[in-house]
Design an enzyme around this catalytic site. Structure first.
Site, PDB file in Angstrom:
ATOM      1  N   GLU A   1       0.828  -1.217   0.000  1.00 54.37           N
ATOM      2  CA  GLU A   1       0.000   0.000   0.000  1.00 54.37           C
ATOM      3  C   GLU A   1       0.860   1.264   0.000  1.00 54.37           C
ATOM      4  O   GLU A   1       0.321   2.367   0.129  1.00 54.37           O
ATOM      5  CB  GLU A   1      -0.915   0.015   1.228  1.00 54.37           C
TER       6      GLU A   1
ATOM      7  N   HIS B   1      -3.935   2.979   8.963  1.00 52.93           N
ATOM      8  CA  HIS B   1      -5.109   2.240   8.477  1.00 52.93           C
ATOM      9  C   HIS B   1      -5.291   0.982   9.314  1.00 52.93           C
ATOM     10  O   HIS B   1      -4.319   0.246   9.549  1.00 52.93           O
ATOM     11  CB  HIS B   1      -4.931   1.882   7.003  1.00 52.93           C
TER      12      HIS B   1
ATOM     13  N   HIS C   1      -8.586  -2.042  10.993  1.00 52.94           N
ATOM     14  CA  HIS C   1      -9.876  -2.697  10.730  1.00 52.94           C
ATOM     15  C   HIS C   1     -10.720  -2.790  12.008  1.00 52.94           C
ATOM     16  O   HIS C   1     -10.873  -3.891  12.560  1.00 52.94           O
ATOM     17  CB  HIS C   1      -9.637  -4.109  10.188  1.00 52.94           C
TER      18      HIS C   1
ATOM     19  N   GLU D   1     -17.150  13.132  24.230  1.00 53.28           N
ATOM     20  CA  GLU D   1     -15.744  13.069  23.790  1.00 53.28           C
ATOM     21  C   GLU D   1     -15.616  12.885  22.291  1.00 53.28           C
ATOM     22  O   GLU D   1     -14.652  13.331  21.677  1.00 53.28           O
ATOM     23  CB  GLU D   1     -15.007  11.913  24.485  1.00 53.28           C
TER      24      GLU D   1
ATOM     25  N   HIS E   1     -14.649  -2.376   4.921  1.00 50.77           N
ATOM     26  CA  HIS E   1     -13.210  -2.651   4.956  1.00 50.77           C
ATOM     27  C   HIS E   1     -12.543  -2.126   6.238  1.00 50.77           C
ATOM     28  O   HIS E   1     -11.966  -2.912   6.976  1.00 50.77           O
ATOM     29  CB  HIS E   1     -12.537  -2.066   3.708  1.00 50.77           C
TER      30      HIS E   1
END
Ligand code: 2HA
Ligand code: ZN
Length: 266
Positions: free
Chosen positions: A116, A139, A141, A170, A211
């Site tokens: 990536e 990034h 998941h 918050e 994703h």
């Protein structure tokens, strides 16, 4: 020795710390997720010119604004739980070439970066060109946030942001620019990166349908904290739904009441 650089080692330790959190949270199954951090500021002008162990590896993109910049990038196929333990054997230190379309792998660290990499660099390149103080692209998941993206009506930036903001104060404070959303794209593609960059114009955190999530920021721990806070909100929402009721959520007035005391953008 690169590892004699204390500023660099502190940064690498913070990356490892964050990788550990991603694993502990259950957001980093197998080799899920990736991290890149611009570490150019950690090096002296002398160190920036250090001899590479591999040079001129081609990039699929040209990073006009990143020429000569140095990044730590998680390694291709590497697992976050091992990045946490051994960041040097599970990540690469790379330097972008003077032309911006290739890179060197720097000494002591012959690990190949995540596939990536071009996507991450496109984002860093865009953010730097915009003058934003951003060093980190993270990034991961998060299970609960991905779960929300399976609900079509919530695939709307204003609606998803409002839902998560309204679960706890918050969230409005820690994610003041709200969430961007990118509809499903094949993971790792330049299309996904370009669609993400479009959303980065207005947000620092972007949700990818079915994703994961991507956060950008100056500090990696802050990026983690923002995702963690969003995940907390998602958990509150799901736990209320699982108990059989629709959570009331904070009212517009209650959310608006946070803007002034916390100096939030509207
Ligand atoms: O690196 O998370 O999106 C594995 C991924 C791809
Ligand atoms: Zn992913």
């Amino acid at each position: 020795m690169i590892r004699d650089n204390k500023i660099l080692m502190t940064e690498i330790n913070r990356i490892a710390e964050t990788a550990g959190y991603l694993w502990e949270k259950g957001w980093a199954e197998r080799n899920g997720g990736n991290i890149s951090v611009n570490l150019t500021d950690c090096f002296t002008p002398q160190e920036i010119k250090m001899q590479p162990v591999e040079s001129n590896l081609p990039l699929a993109i040209r990073a006009e604004h990143l020429k000569g910049h140095i990044f730590y990038v998680t390694g291709t196929g590497k697992r976050m739980r091992y990045v946490a333990r051994e960041p040097w054997s599970n990540g690469a230190l790379i330097r972008i070439s003077p032309t911006g379309d290739s890179y060197d792998i720097l000494a002591e660290n012959p690990i190949r970066p995540t596939s990536e990499l071009p996507s991450h660099l496109l984002m860093h390149d865009y953010l730097l060109a915009e003058g934003r103080q951003i060093r980190v692209v993270l990034h991961t998941h998060p299970t609960d946030i991905i779960g929300l993206t399976h609900c079509k009506p919530l695939l709307d930036s204003a609606r998803l942001t409002r839902l998560l903001w309204s679960m706890i104060p918050e969230c409005r404070i820690i994610v003041p620019r709200g969430l961007g959303i990118v509809g499903y794209e094949i993971p790792g593609t330049i299309e996904l990166a370009r669609a993400t960059i479009e959303q980065l114009k207005h947000h620092d955190i972007i949700v990818w349908e079915k994703h994961g999530i991507l956060a950008v920021g100056e500090d990696i721990i802050e990026c983690f904290d923002a995702i963690d806070t969003l995940s907390k909100s998602a958990q509150i929402y799901f736990s209320a739904r699982a108990a059989g009721f629709e959570p009331e959520g904070m009212t517009d007035e209650q959310l608006e009441g946070l803007v002034e005391p916390f100096c939030l953008p509207r």
